[in-house]
Design a protein around this motif. Structure first.
Motif, PDB file in Angstrom:
ATOM      1  N   UNK A  35       0.883  -1.402   0.068  1.00 21.25           N
ATOM      2  CA  UNK A  35      -0.078  -0.084   0.117  1.00 21.25           C
ATOM      3  C   UNK A  35       0.841   1.155  -0.152  1.00 21.25           C
ATOM      4  N   UNK A  36       0.539   2.350  -0.726  1.00 16.85           N
ATOM      5  CA  UNK A  36       1.377   3.364  -1.108  1.00 16.85           C
ATOM      6  C   UNK A  36       0.511   4.577  -0.705  1.00 16.85           C
ATOM      7  N   UNK A  37       1.012   5.796  -0.134  1.00 14.87           N
ATOM      8  CA  UNK A  37       0.282   7.010   0.115  1.00 14.87           C
ATOM      9  C   UNK A  37       0.259   7.549  -1.245  1.00 14.87           C
ATOM     10  N   UNK A  38      -0.861   7.963  -1.786  1.00 21.53           N
ATOM     11  CA  UNK A  38      -0.876   9.026  -3.038  1.00 21.53           C
ATOM     12  C   UNK A  38      -1.216  10.420  -2.558  1.00 21.53           C
ATOM     13  N   UNK A  39      -2.063  10.590  -1.578  1.00 26.56           N
ATOM     14  CA  UNK A  39      -2.558  11.872  -1.180  1.00 26.56           C
ATOM     15  C   UNK A  39      -2.397  11.925   0.293  1.00 26.56           C
ATOM     16  N   UNK A  40      -1.498  12.449   0.921  1.00 27.74           N
ATOM     17  CA  UNK A  40      -1.105  12.372   2.255  1.00 27.74           C
ATOM     18  C   UNK A  40      -1.052  13.648   2.991  1.00 27.74           C
ATOM     19  N   UNK A  41      -1.737  14.886   2.384  1.00 30.21           N
ATOM     20  CA  UNK A  41      -1.735  15.970   3.336  1.00 30.21           C
ATOM     21  C   UNK A  41      -3.122  16.518   3.133  1.00 30.21           C
ATOM     22  N   UNK A  42      -4.289  15.828   2.825  1.00 27.06           N
ATOM     23  CA  UNK A  42      -5.440  16.334   2.632  1.00 27.06           C
ATOM     24  C   UNK A  42      -6.180  16.068   3.817  1.00 27.06           C
ATOM     25  N   UNK A  43      -6.877  17.312   4.625  1.00 28.21           N
ATOM     26  CA  UNK A  43      -7.644  17.006   5.905  1.00 28.21           C
ATOM     27  C   UNK A  43      -8.806  16.346   5.801  1.00 28.21           C
ATOM     28  N   UNK A  44      -9.103  15.911   4.557  1.00 30.52           N
ATOM     29  CA  UNK A  44     -10.455  15.292   4.186  1.00 30.52           C
ATOM     30  C   UNK A  44     -10.635  13.900   3.652  1.00 30.52           C
ATOM     31  N   UNK A  45      -9.212  13.309   3.482  1.00 31.25           N
ATOM     32  CA  UNK A  45      -8.966  11.977   3.110  1.00 31.25           C
ATOM     33  C   UNK A  45      -7.594  11.616   3.161  1.00 31.25           C
ATOM     34  N   UNK A  46      -7.389  10.650   3.463  1.00 31.78           N
ATOM     35  CA  UNK A  46      -6.011   9.795   3.059  1.00 31.78           C
ATOM     36  C   UNK A  46      -6.204   8.726   1.898  1.00 31.78           C
ATOM     37  N   UNK A  47      -5.443   8.895   0.770  1.00 39.40           N
ATOM     38  CA  UNK A  47      -5.771   8.182  -0.413  1.00 39.40           C
ATOM     39  C   UNK A  47      -4.350   7.340  -0.483  1.00 39.40           C
ATOM     40  N   UNK A  48      -4.866   6.081  -0.627  1.00 40.08           N
ATOM     41  CA  UNK A  48      -3.746   5.121  -0.881  1.00 40.08           C
ATOM     42  C   UNK A  48      -4.152   4.295  -2.210  1.00 40.08           C
ATOM     43  N   UNK A  49      -2.865   3.579  -2.621  1.00 38.21           N
ATOM     44  CA  UNK A  49      -3.256   2.582  -3.781  1.00 38.21           C
ATOM     45  C   UNK A  49      -2.658   1.323  -3.058  1.00 38.21           C
ATOM     46  N   UNK A  50      -3.401   0.258  -3.090  1.00 33.41           N
ATOM     47  CA  UNK A  50      -3.125  -1.172  -3.153  1.00 33.41           C
ATOM     48  C   UNK A  50      -2.584  -1.573  -4.118  1.00 33.41           C
ATOM     49  N   UNK A  51      -1.418  -2.431  -4.404  1.00 32.93           N
ATOM     50  CA  UNK A  51      -1.143  -2.764  -5.700  1.00 32.93           C
ATOM     51  C   UNK A  51      -0.332  -4.179  -5.574  1.00 32.93           C
TER      52      UNK A  51
END
Length: 709
Positions: free
Chosen positions: A674-690
């Motif tokens: 799992x890798x963080x895609x968007x890690x500074x957003x106060x509304x969501x943490x977006x990750x890619x599982x690959x």
């Protein structure tokens, strides 16, 4: 309007003037000298991915813009060689820390201080804003500490004192690597020591120019705005949390007097009161040699955790000689050794407070109750966010959660990832790996040792063979040469994955079970992906690349001529065919590989038959004994059945010594990640599982197929 192309001169990136936010650029005049994050990003894209030389001369500007530019430069694939030509003050000093190589021209200055801002509001709002400025300052201190090797606390003291450095002082304190050469000569160390501090006249001139630049910037912004429009609020943490903050810039506080002396300057050595006689030793040079020698002597022990950095600084400040310093260091390390320690060497690993806290938070979210996780036992997602918001979070839980999701106290804003993003992604990674390893992989019945792919290009699994039969040596002692044969089978790894979004609402709802559910589901999906890729090769009877024939083919001698059910006779036919397989490329009729199958693989429809055939029983008559029971283990594979588009009657014999399928992972990705895609957003943490995996049919001699009835 100025663009990123305006920053490129002679193939180099020129950052000169004020540091502005992107949304301030529209209010500046074209003749103004400034740069902004968007312009820097555009310029780097035009320069390509190689090493970039950045020439920096800036009095600073907006702290958030400075950090964004620092992160952009630090993330450049080829790295950046940053040269200060003039001054790197305030936010520009933060940008300087991004350099893979940090140089200063002989007459340049570096100034580091605390960020400052303005607030309009009541007493509570002002106190709250002050706390937030403290968080911002601590975050930037971590950046200075990572670049210089100092502690964050030491960097905070340097910031509070508003410290000015000349090139030599910046190098001595770890903020710069060397002095930039004149012209195009190679970069060399400083040829001779410079004065301990900038000359008073030069320093006063630099400080005056810096303050004048700040005043001009404020005047330009105010006059460029439409009539009656107030200055646009900075995108600072205070604004993100609802405060009416006018600005958050790294500017010089009007009440603070300049402090040119760096924090680590030894206080025990008095400055010379008269010029030294020609040929006499230079006291300043001697002091620097003493400090440098002691630091180099202690460096390995500081890195090993046997000497604290604070103790070393205290020792240097005491003014002891190099010899006395060595004796004291040995005494300090000896006193720390446990009683009864033998003379044999041993290694000890230490963990600082930040690492311990981070591991405790991760462990608590994974349900651990021992070690660092003990103090956070029972923590849930909302508690994690509120914990990361830090002290002074008040009674507004939702606001604390939002601030906690973007806090960077532990990570220092590295790679644009917040503490919350790092911790939740790490929990997801560890949970996913554990769930993946718990699930058995049935496809390993037909594969061997995994190959490692360094990229996504085709791998070649080469099958070697030849006529290895030993021939009679001729009378003159000449040996007949054996001819090697080879055939290459190819396979590629491919990347598959999905996006995970951990929303602010999920954190507020305290859905801690999301980790277990998502990690389990992705682990199942990864195993399903692997099984589908491997067993589809069997089910579809994939062609080999070497001869363009199907894996199971009469020419390969591994396909039953007559379809039959599982029985002693039909299994014996398959074993006979595998026993008679010859070495690849062999011309000798006696060169048999003697392959013995040890696995009976069937679809679910034949499970009972296969288990009955392989389960040990005692027959009533010797003639009815099954001699293959002890040599075969049954494997049931749903991917081979009619429900998957295969056959409910076909069955296979496979040898683990010569597996028919090869598989591969991308180097460093032997499990789903799992890798963080968007890690500074106060509304969501977006990750890619690959998951990156590949398989191909490569060896027909290790398997045999009967279509069954």
């Amino acid at each position: 309007m100025r663009t990123g192309n305006d920053l490129i001169v002679g193939g180099e990136l020129i950052l000169s003037g004020d540091v502005l936010l992107d949304d301030w650029v529209g209010y500046m005049w074209d003749e103004d000298v400034f740069f902004a994050p968007g312009m820097v990003r555009q310029a780097l894209a035009a320069l390509g991915e190689g090493r970039v030389t950045v020439r920096l001369n800036s009095p600073g500007g907006h702290a958030d813009a400075g950090e964004q530019i620092r992160a952009i430069l630090a993330g450049h694939p080829g790295g950046c060689r940053i040269v200060v030509e003039g001054i790197a003050a305030s936010a520009a000093s933060l940008i300087f820390m991004a350099g893979a190589e940090r140089l200063m021209s002989a007459g340049s200055h570096l100034m580091i201080h605390d960020p400052s801002g303005a607030i309009w509001g009541n007493e509570a709002e002002a106190r709250r804003h002050a706390d937030q400025l403290g968080v911002v300052a601590s975050t930037y201190a971590a950046v200075y500490a990572a670049a210089s090797g100092k502690t964050p606390d030491a960097c905070r003291e340097i910031m509070r004192a508003e410290t000015w450095f000349g090139p030599e002082d910046a190098i001595a304190n770890g903020f710069a690597d060397g002095i930039a050469p004149e012209g195009d000569a190679p970069v060399l160390p400083a040829a001779a020591p410079m004065p301990a501090h900038p000359e008073p006249a030069a320093l006063a001139s630099a400080q005056s120019a810096y303050k004048g630049a700040r005043q001009r910037l404020q005047l330009r912004i105010s006059t460029a705005l439409p009539s009656g429009q107030a200055a646009r609020p900075a995108r600072s943490p205070a604004v993100a949390n609802g405060l009416q903050t006018e600005d958050t810039t790294m500017t010089t506080p009007t009440h603070t007097a300049p402090q040119p002396a760096p924090i680590s300057t030894p206080i025990s050595t008095p400055a010379p009161t008269a010029m030294a006689a020609p040929g006499a030793p230079d006291p300043v040079a001697q002091e620097r040699t003493r400090v440098r020698t002691i630091r180099e002597m202690a460096a390995p022990h500081v890195m090993a955790g046997r000497i604290a950095q604070g103790d070393l600084d205290t020792l240097i400040d005491s003014g002891v000689t190099v010899a006395d310093a060595g004796a004291r260091l040995l005494a300090t390390m000896a006193a720390q050794e446990p009683v009864g320690r033998s003379a044999s060497p041993a290694a000890r690993i230490g963990r600082d407070e930040t690492d311990t806290r981070r591991e405790g938070l991760i462990g608590a979210l994974m349900g651990q109750t021992e070690g660092p996780a003990t103090m956070y036992r029972g923590m849930r997602l909302r508690h994690l966010a509120m914990e990361l918001a830090g002290p002074g979070r008040g009674y507004d839980d939702l606001d604390a959660i939002r601030r906690g999701m973007t806090a960077t106290t532990m990570m220092g804003g590295a790679y644009g990832v917040s503490d919350f993003s790092y911790i939740t992604t790490e929990v997801m990674n560890r949970s996913l790996l554990a769930a993946y390893n718990r699930r058995a992989a049935s496809w390993q019945m037909v594969t061997g040792t995994a190959q490692t792919a360094t990229d996504f290009r085709e791998l070649h699994a080469v099958r070697f063979g030849g006529d290895f039969a030993l021939k009679k040596v001729r009378e003159n002692g000449e040996y007949e040469e054996a001819t090697l044969s080879d055939a290459a089978e190819g396979l590629k790894v491919e990347r598959r994955g999905r996006t995970i979004r951990l929303t602010f609402e999920a954190v507020v709802d305290d859905d801690l079970g999301v980790f277990n559910r998502i990690s389990t589901e992705f682990a199942m999906a990864a195993r399903t992906m692997e099984s589908a890729m491997v067993w589809s090769l069997f089910r579809a009877n994939a062609k080999l690349k070497s001869d363009s024939k199907a894996l199971f083919h009469t020419d390969h001698g591994n396909l039953a001529a007559t379809a039959a059910a599982i029985s002693i006779a039909s299994v014996a036919d398959g074993r006979k065919a595998m026993w008679e397989q010859r070495a690849f490329g062999s011309k000798d009729t006696d060169d048999f590989l003697q392959i013995e199958p040890d696995r009976l693989i069937v679809p679910p429809a034949l499970e009972m038959v296969a288990l009955q055939f392989t389960t040990g029983t005692t027959p009533n008559e010797d003639g009815k004994a099954n001699p293959f029971k002890s040599s075969l283990s049954a494997g049931v594979v749903p991917n081979l059945g009619a429900a998957a588009g295969g056959s409910d009657t076909a069955w296979y014999l496979v040898s683990s010594d010569l597996p028919p399928i090869a598989h591969a992972y991308l180097d460093g990705h032997s499990a789903p990640t799992v890798q963080t895609v968007e890690g500074m957003n106060p509304d969501a943490v977006v990750m890619n599982a690959r998951h990156i995996f590949g398989a191909a049919a490569v060896e027909y001699r290790g398997a045999w197929k009967n279509a069954g009835v």
